[in-house]
Design an enzyme around this catalytic site. Structure first.
Site, PDB file in Angstrom:
ATOM      1  N   ASP A   1       0.877  -1.167   0.000  1.00 42.38           N
ATOM      2  CA  ASP A   1       0.000   0.000   0.000  1.00 42.38           C
ATOM      3  C   ASP A   1       0.916   1.219   0.000  1.00 42.38           C
ATOM      4  O   ASP A   1       2.121   1.094   0.214  1.00 42.38           O
ATOM      5  CB  ASP A   1      -0.896  -0.037   1.237  1.00 42.38           C
ATOM      6  CG  ASP A   1      -2.083   0.918   1.149  1.00 42.38           C
ATOM      7  OD1 ASP A   1      -2.180   1.694   0.172  1.00 42.38           O
ATOM      8  OD2 ASP A   1      -2.917   0.898   2.064  1.00 42.38           O
TER       9      ASP A   1
ATOM     10  N   ASP B   1       0.002   4.850   1.371  1.00 41.73           N
ATOM     11  CA  ASP B   1      -0.110   5.724   2.540  1.00 41.73           C
ATOM     12  C   ASP B   1       0.081   4.944   3.835  1.00 41.73           C
ATOM     13  O   ASP B   1      -0.624   3.978   4.093  1.00 41.73           O
ATOM     14  CB  ASP B   1      -1.462   6.436   2.546  1.00 41.73           C
ATOM     15  CG  ASP B   1      -1.593   7.414   1.379  1.00 41.73           C
ATOM     16  OD1 ASP B   1      -0.578   8.043   1.035  1.00 41.73           O
ATOM     17  OD2 ASP B   1      -2.694   7.529   0.827  1.00 41.73           O
TER      18      ASP B   1
ATOM     19  N   GLY C   1      -9.311   6.707   5.379  1.00 39.75           N
ATOM     20  CA  GLY C   1      -9.952   5.671   4.592  1.00 39.75           C
ATOM     21  C   GLY C   1     -11.357   6.028   4.131  1.00 39.75           C
ATOM     22  O   GLY C   1     -12.052   5.210   3.548  1.00 39.75           O
TER      23      GLY C   1
ATOM     24  N   ARG D   1     -13.609  11.590  -0.003  1.00 43.70           N
ATOM     25  CA  ARG D   1     -13.649  13.039   0.155  1.00 43.70           C
ATOM     26  C   ARG D   1     -15.079  13.526   0.407  1.00 43.70           C
ATOM     27  O   ARG D   1     -15.318  14.391   1.240  1.00 43.70           O
ATOM     28  CB  ARG D   1     -13.059  13.711  -1.092  1.00 43.70           C
ATOM     29  CG  ARG D   1     -12.624  15.111  -0.832  1.00 43.70           C
ATOM     30  CD  ARG D   1     -11.914  15.768  -1.993  1.00 43.70           C
ATOM     31  NE  ARG D   1     -11.350  14.842  -2.948  1.00 43.70           N
ATOM     32  CZ  ARG D   1     -11.253  15.097  -4.251  1.00 43.70           C
ATOM     33  NH1 ARG D   1     -11.653  16.236  -4.739  1.00 43.70           N
ATOM     34  NH2 ARG D   1     -10.715  14.221  -5.060  1.00 43.70           N
TER      35      ARG D   1
ATOM     36  N   SER E   1      -5.322   5.745  -3.352  1.00 48.05           N
ATOM     37  CA  SER E   1      -5.015   7.126  -3.720  1.00 48.05           C
ATOM     38  C   SER E   1      -4.984   7.311  -5.233  1.00 48.05           C
ATOM     39  O   SER E   1      -4.355   6.525  -5.943  1.00 48.05           O
ATOM     40  CB  SER E   1      -3.654   7.531  -3.150  1.00 48.05           C
ATOM     41  OG  SER E   1      -3.268   8.803  -3.645  1.00 48.05           O
TER      42      SER E   1
ATOM     43  N   ASN F   1      -3.503   9.719  -6.448  1.00 49.61           N
ATOM     44  CA  ASN F   1      -2.257  10.462  -6.622  1.00 49.61           C
ATOM     45  C   ASN F   1      -1.024   9.584  -6.438  1.00 49.61           C
ATOM     46  O   ASN F   1       0.086  10.093  -6.335  1.00 49.61           O
ATOM     47  CB  ASN F   1      -2.211  11.627  -5.624  1.00 49.61           C
ATOM     48  CG  ASN F   1      -3.388  12.543  -5.786  1.00 49.61           C
ATOM     49  OD1 ASN F   1      -3.598  13.120  -6.838  1.00 49.61           O
ATOM     50  ND2 ASN F   1      -4.200  12.662  -4.754  1.00 49.61           N
TER      51      ASN F   1
END
Length: 170
Positions: free
Chosen positions: A9, A11, A46, A49, A116, A118
């Site tokens: 993973d 993050d 987790g 948004r 993500s 990003n």
């Protein structure tokens, strides 16, 4: 049993971007008159948004029109992106590079599975993009965590046969 590959993973494993999410959420909350704490931020980890902003508004007792909601989500994302755009190799968590180098030397498959959107940009910023045979991120899946789709898709890219897929470590 010989392991054929490893799925990481992003993050909290490779880098810690939680601090940048916290700063961006705090800036947003404060801009609309809501106090926002680190304890509240823990409840957003987790969480999408949309759901995160809904929680913040509820905590602050605020209701806003849909167009303002959309604008605030974009504002948060823009603020977050400005923070992660400054990331560099110093952001890599301890011993990550050592582990990735070892796995590469041992010819083990290495993939990244992250929710993500990003992930690729972050990996480029910290100079780890070339360490991964496969990268599956939030842009590549239709279901977010805790659904395992991101990790299952990694299996498709790191293992040549279904039999080999049983030997991957997440």
């Amino acid at each position: 049993m010989q392991t054929k590959g490893f799925i990481f993973d992003l993050d909290g494993v490779i880098v810690d971007t939680a601090k940048y999410h916290f700063i961006a959420w705090k800036n947003l909350a404060n801009s609309i008159g809501i106090d926002f704490t680190e304890l509240q931020n823990e409840q957003l980890k987790g969480v999408s948004r949309v759901k995160s902003l809904e929680k913040i508004l509820k905590w602050g007792g605020k209701e806003i029109p849909e167009n303002e909601f959309t604008r605030l989500m974009q504002q948060k994302n823009d603020d977050y992106l400005s923070h992660i755009s400054t990331m560099n190799a110093e952001e890599i968590l301890p011993d990550v590079s050592k582990v990735l180098d070892f796995l590469t030397r041992e010819k083990q498959g290495v993939a990244l599975g992250s929710a993500s959107k990003n992930a690729r940009m972050i990996l480029k910023k910290v100079h780890l993009i070339n360490q991964f045979e496969a990268i599956v991120d939030g842009n590549d899946v239709t279901k977010g965590k805790p659904n395992p789709e991101v990790f299952l898709n990694c299996l498709l890219y790191t293992s040549p046969s279904p039999r080999d897929r049983t030997n991957l470590v997440c």
